[in-house]
Design a protein around this motif. Structure first.
Motif, mmCIF file in Angstrom:
data_model
loop_
_atom_site.group_PDB
_atom_site.id
_atom_site.type_symbol
_atom_site.label_atom_id
_atom_site.label_comp_id
_atom_site.label_asym_id
_atom_site.label_seq_id
_atom_site.Cartn_x
_atom_site.Cartn_y
_atom_site.Cartn_z
ATOM 1 N N HIS A 215 -5.574 -0.894 -5.114
ATOM 2 C CA HIS A 215 -5.182 -0.222 -3.861
ATOM 3 C C HIS A 215 -6.349 -0.300 -2.865
ATOM 4 N N ASN B 160 1.817 6.285 -6.989
ATOM 5 C CA ASN B 160 0.648 6.988 -7.535
ATOM 6 C C ASN B 160 0.800 8.494 -7.385
ATOM 7 N N PHE C 80 -4.444 1.172 -10.513
ATOM 8 C CA PHE C 80 -4.090 1.532 -9.141
ATOM 9 C C PHE C 80 -5.311 1.587 -8.227
ATOM 10 N N THR D 179 2.802 1.464 -3.550
ATOM 11 C CA THR D 179 1.938 1.839 -4.672
ATOM 12 C C THR D 179 1.334 3.226 -4.466
ATOM 13 N N GLY D 180 1.059 3.578 -3.212
ATOM 14 C CA GLY D 180 0.533 4.918 -2.931
ATOM 15 C C GLY D 180 1.533 5.995 -3.316
ATOM 16 N N THR E 244 -6.696 -3.984 -1.634
ATOM 17 C CA THR E 244 -5.600 -4.354 -0.730
ATOM 18 C C THR E 244 -5.740 -3.655 0.620
ATOM 19 N N GLN F 238 0.827 -1.210 0.000
ATOM 20 C CA GLN F 238 0.000 0.000 0.000
ATOM 21 C C GLN F 238 0.862 1.262 0.000
#
Lengths: 403, 118
Positions: free
Chosen positions: A152, A137, A148, A133-134, A155, A130
């Motif tokens: 996201h 992003n 995404f 990927t955050g 998850t 998290q």
């Protein structure tokens, strides 16, 4: 003398480490429990704010969001991203303190132990996933091989669920770790489930370590919130976007060129198609400018965390709803000039938004015609709404169930 | 643990399992199957990233910065290595805090470089 029965006689750098090789006093349940408390609070904030953002974009009838308070989405998303960045040192510190457990042998002693370790593995995977990927992003690095937003969001449930299970499993240890109180934090007594660690070689104290984590977390937060809190703008090193850097002093996420609407948006024959119970009408920009104009100071609050207020002028959405033969609180479906099927090419304004004083079909920004990248010839601007739903380059409005 | 704590524990675990069940439902119904493999790789990669790279790197760096280098410095000034000594606590707090801040900035800076290069 420290008892380390698991250690072999070989030098540590010639073999796989064992828990006893890690001699720092910070590898202690008292530290782990306190970091876990901070991290748990951060995960809870991230989960709730993320859920709110998701529900703004995918509304459900049983939990509708309204246009008030105006600042709510801005606060929500600023908090989500700031806490997300602040979680990075918390996670690193937490994983560092428990790292010796990675080398416990035998790795599994029974089914309960296996389940516990599996839940920790899921928690680590989901949490790091998290955060990574955050952050990617925020920098618009879509290198995942999947969308995404959907993944996201899914998850987040995995991370939150694994965190709850982990806290539930570790609750007795946490109780024991906190029972002694903060004054006992740096005593030489062994922490719960921990052998004595009086042989620390770096002079580190547990209290000092926790202080360092707090300093780092607060400092990193200060380096992030500048994308929303203006006085800290100059030190917003972790925010890639200056909210005021863009045409007409406002940042742009999607340009007209990127959206492929340059020609359509500047065409002289552009007219808004207004569909309502009374039928379909077409309004040129001159027609719209001839209607009653209203000014509103509202923020663009982006899902990536940045936000900035601006002065918008345009026609109230409820006036357009009424003009179409609908009621001033009818929901409105908004269609942009972007190709059908493109992300966020359409949006929906619930009735409570349509009826709000400040929900506009905006025609000007800061007293000037909208820049093409800000949605010329007309765009939606409404309070308490994610930036991606403030649809630009509007071509069609469908009022009520007229579609 | 008293009865309330034990009850809390069961509620937390049950709630967590329910949340993970909802995740599984979302994965099966909202996430296209061709995303499952890259999703799984990124999840497994997250564990590998921590356990194989970040945590060992932090451990080695921590030993270098907080143990080895101070010991060498003391050894030079005193003619011997006395690794057990320590400076004021606030120095350690600031040093570790700086390492965490700079480490995070470094990670984010690498991401921003990557973003700029694309």
């Amino acid at each position: 003398m420290v008892n380390r029965p698991l250690l072999s006689n070989r030098p540590s750098w010639l073999r796989i480490p064992e828990p006893g090789d890690f001699r720092s006093p910070v590898h202690d349940k008292r530290v782990v429990a306190r970091l876990g408390l901070f991290l748990g609070a951060a995960i809870l904030i991230l989960f709730v704010t993320g859920l709110i953002s998701h529900l703004h974009q995918h509304p459900v009838s049983w939990l509708p969001f309204g246009p008030e308070p105006v600042w709510a989405y801005r606060l929500n998303q600023g908090l989500h991203v700031a806490v997300g960045f602040a979680t990075l040192p918390l996670v690193l510190a937490k994983l560092y303190t428990v790292y010796p457990q990675f080398f416990v042998r035998p790795p599994v002693t029974g089914w309960q132990h296996a389940l516990e370790r599996a839940s920790v593995g899921v928690l680590v995977a989901a949490t790091v996933f998290q955060i990574v990927t955050g952050i990617l992003n925020v920098f618009k690095l879509y290198v995942f091989g999947f969308s995404f937003t959907g993944v996201h969001y899914a998850t987040a449930w995995l991370a939150f669920g694994a965190a709850l299970v982990h806290v539930g499993i570790k609750l007795p240890v946490m109780f024991r770790a906190f029972a002694a109180g903060a004054r006992n934090l740096d005593s030489d007594d062994p922490g719960p489930d921990r052998s004595p660690n009086g042989d620390a070689t770096d002079g580190t104290t547990r209290r000092g370590f926790l202080g360092s984590v707090a300093v780092a977390t607060l400092f990193l937060t200060a380096l992030t919130v500048g994308q929303t809190v203006t006085p800290l703008r100059a030190v917003a090193l972790l925010a890639p976007r200056d909210p005021f850097d863009g045409p007409q002093g406002l940042a742009v996420n999607k340009t007209a060129r990127g959206a492929g609407v340059e020609e359509l948006a500047t065409a002289e024959d552009w007219a808004l198609e207004l569909v309502g119970p009374a039928g379909t009408s077409h309004l040129t920009r001159a027609d719209l400018l001839a209607m009653s104009q209203h000014e509103a100071v509202l923020p663009i609050a982006c899902v990536e965390g940045w936000s900035a207020s601006a002065r918008w002028t345009g026609v109230r959405m409820r006036d357009l709803a009424t003009l179409s033969g609908g009621r001033p609180d009818d929901p409105v479906h908004v269609v942009s000039l972007q190709e059908a099927g493109t992300s966020y090419a359409t949006s929906d304004l619930p009735g409570s938004y349509v009826a709000h004083d400040d929900t506009l079909l905006a025609l000007t920004l800061a007293g000037e015609d909208l820049d093409l990248d800000h949605g010329f010839p007309a765009r939606i601007i409404a309070p308490n709404r994610p930036g991606v739903l403030q649809t630009k380059w509007v071509s069609r409005l469908v009022v009520g169930n007229a579609a | 643990m008293n009865a309330a704590a034990e009850w809390s524990r069961r509620v937390l675990i049950a709630g967590g399992i329910a949340a993970m069940g909802w995740w599984a439902w979302l994965a099966l119904t909202s996430v296209p199957p061709h995303w499952w493999l890259p999703w799984g790789i990124w999840l497994a990669g997250s564990v590998a990233l921590n356990d194989a790279i970040i945590a060992p790197a932090v451990t080695v760096l921590g030993w270098l910065v907080l143990v080895r280098l101070p010991a060498l410095a003391r050894g030079r000034s005193q003619g011997r290595v006395d690794a057990a000594g320590s400076g004021p606590v606030w120095v350690g707090v600031l040093l570790r805090g700086a390492v965490m801040v700079l480490g995070t900035l470094l990670l984010v800076w690498l991401v921003s470089l990557w973003s700029a290069a694309r």
